[in-house]
Motif scaffolding. Sequence first.
Motif, PDB file in Angstrom:
ATOM      1  N   ARG A  81       5.381  -5.830  -7.519  1.00 24.32           N
ATOM      2  CA  ARG A  81       5.864  -7.089  -8.086  1.00 24.32           C
ATOM      3  C   ARG A  81       6.522  -7.961  -7.026  1.00 24.32           C
ATOM      4  O   ARG A  81       6.225  -9.161  -6.922  1.00 24.32           O
ATOM      5  CB  ARG A  81       6.880  -6.807  -9.202  1.00 24.32           C
ATOM      6  N   GLU A  82       7.442  -7.381  -6.245  1.00 24.89           N
ATOM      7  CA  GLU A  82       8.228  -8.177  -5.313  1.00 24.89           C
ATOM      8  C   GLU A  82       7.412  -8.705  -4.142  1.00 24.89           C
ATOM      9  O   GLU A  82       7.718  -9.772  -3.601  1.00 24.89           O
ATOM     10  CB  GLU A  82       9.401  -7.344  -4.787  1.00 24.89           C
ATOM     11  N   ASN A  83       6.377  -7.974  -3.735  1.00 26.43           N
ATOM     12  CA  ASN A  83       5.611  -8.353  -2.545  1.00 26.43           C
ATOM     13  C   ASN A  83       4.190  -8.784  -2.860  1.00 26.43           C
ATOM     14  O   ASN A  83       3.392  -9.005  -1.949  1.00 26.43           O
ATOM     15  CB  ASN A  83       5.593  -7.175  -1.556  1.00 26.43           C
ATOM     16  N   HIS A  84       3.876  -8.884  -4.151  1.00 32.65           N
ATOM     17  CA  HIS A  84       2.557  -9.365  -4.590  1.00 32.65           C
ATOM     18  C   HIS A  84       1.415  -8.549  -3.968  1.00 32.65           C
ATOM     19  O   HIS A  84       0.443  -9.099  -3.438  1.00 32.65           O
ATOM     20  CB  HIS A  84       2.392 -10.854  -4.243  1.00 32.65           C
ATOM     21  N   LEU A  85       1.541  -7.242  -4.042  1.00 37.73           N
ATOM     22  CA  LEU A  85       0.541  -6.353  -3.462  1.00 37.73           C
ATOM     23  C   LEU A  85      -0.658  -6.243  -4.398  1.00 37.73           C
ATOM     24  O   LEU A  85      -0.519  -6.216  -5.621  1.00 37.73           O
ATOM     25  CB  LEU A  85       1.139  -4.966  -3.215  1.00 37.73           C
ATOM     26  N   THR A  86      -1.847  -6.171  -3.814  1.00 39.25           N
ATOM     27  CA  THR A  86      -3.070  -6.156  -4.631  1.00 39.25           C
ATOM     28  C   THR A  86      -4.028  -5.028  -4.268  1.00 39.25           C
ATOM     29  O   THR A  86      -5.106  -4.936  -4.838  1.00 39.25           O
ATOM     30  CB  THR A  86      -3.824  -7.494  -4.497  1.00 39.25           C
TER      31      THR A  86
END
Length: 303
Positions: A159-164
């Motif tokens: 969530r915090e680092n927008h990891l995909t």
Amino acid sequence: MWDYSEKVLELFYHPKNQGAMDPSSEPGVRVVVGEVGSITCGDALRLYLKVDEASERILAASFQTFGCTSAIASSSALTELITGLTLDEALRIDNRQIADYLGGLPPAKMHCSVMGQEALEAAIYSYRGLPLPDHTDDDSALVCSCFGVSEQKIRRLIRENHLTSAEEVTAYSKAGGGCGSCLAQIEDLIAAVLAETDATPSEDSRNSKGNSQNQTEPSPAAPSPLTTLQKIARIQAVLDEEVRPLLLADGGDVELYDLEGDQVWVRLKGSCTTCPSQQNTLRLLIETRLQEQVWPTLTVHAL
């Protein structure tokens, strides 16, 4: 060979504020320690804070690190970033700010900046007498047993680092970097978190929708992504699974009393009713977790 920035190399070869900090004998000054990581997993950080008790301002910070070039540079950078800040200001420092201060980190080394953020949180929670959740000994909560990384931590980093991708999760947490048996579960967690994010309308999408309508008519209010019953269910789950076990261990307890919109009312029990850190418990322990896992604008009040 990793492509390190000049700042990373500078702080690796000439780290600032390195070394242990002796307990303070100065009146009104307190030294606290935050520790994260494990030498058996490759990286460990011990962060020392010297805090003025009257203003809760960080007078000095130092560190001891077992780790790579990025771990040492990130730890040194963190001590520079937080010196002079109040504890509340320091809590707003995240791993991306540490990486930016260094001029960036190699993608596979972002977990070093995360380690700095977690050590800072551990030190501040220790100062305020609040326990941090620890899932490293809870096999049911672990996703990566090689590096002791919990589902909760992976969800937060996504969530915090927008990891995909699973590769990005590994870079930020090391999860999946050992035997690799947890990679499928990591992919499932990414899909779940992204689905939750997509279900929450962003400010940009709401503004875009409003701008596309007739400007002479008021834009309709965006519907809440959670019903009241859904909010209550999620709040109760977070309280039961993450908050109450910590409070019970210290002779306290909490129960959900009421919910009005984004205003949450709880009743503190046991030792929590007379604890001088009651407001810290409400804000740093209960409110923070509810904002992270239920809805970001929730506010917690005690009866």
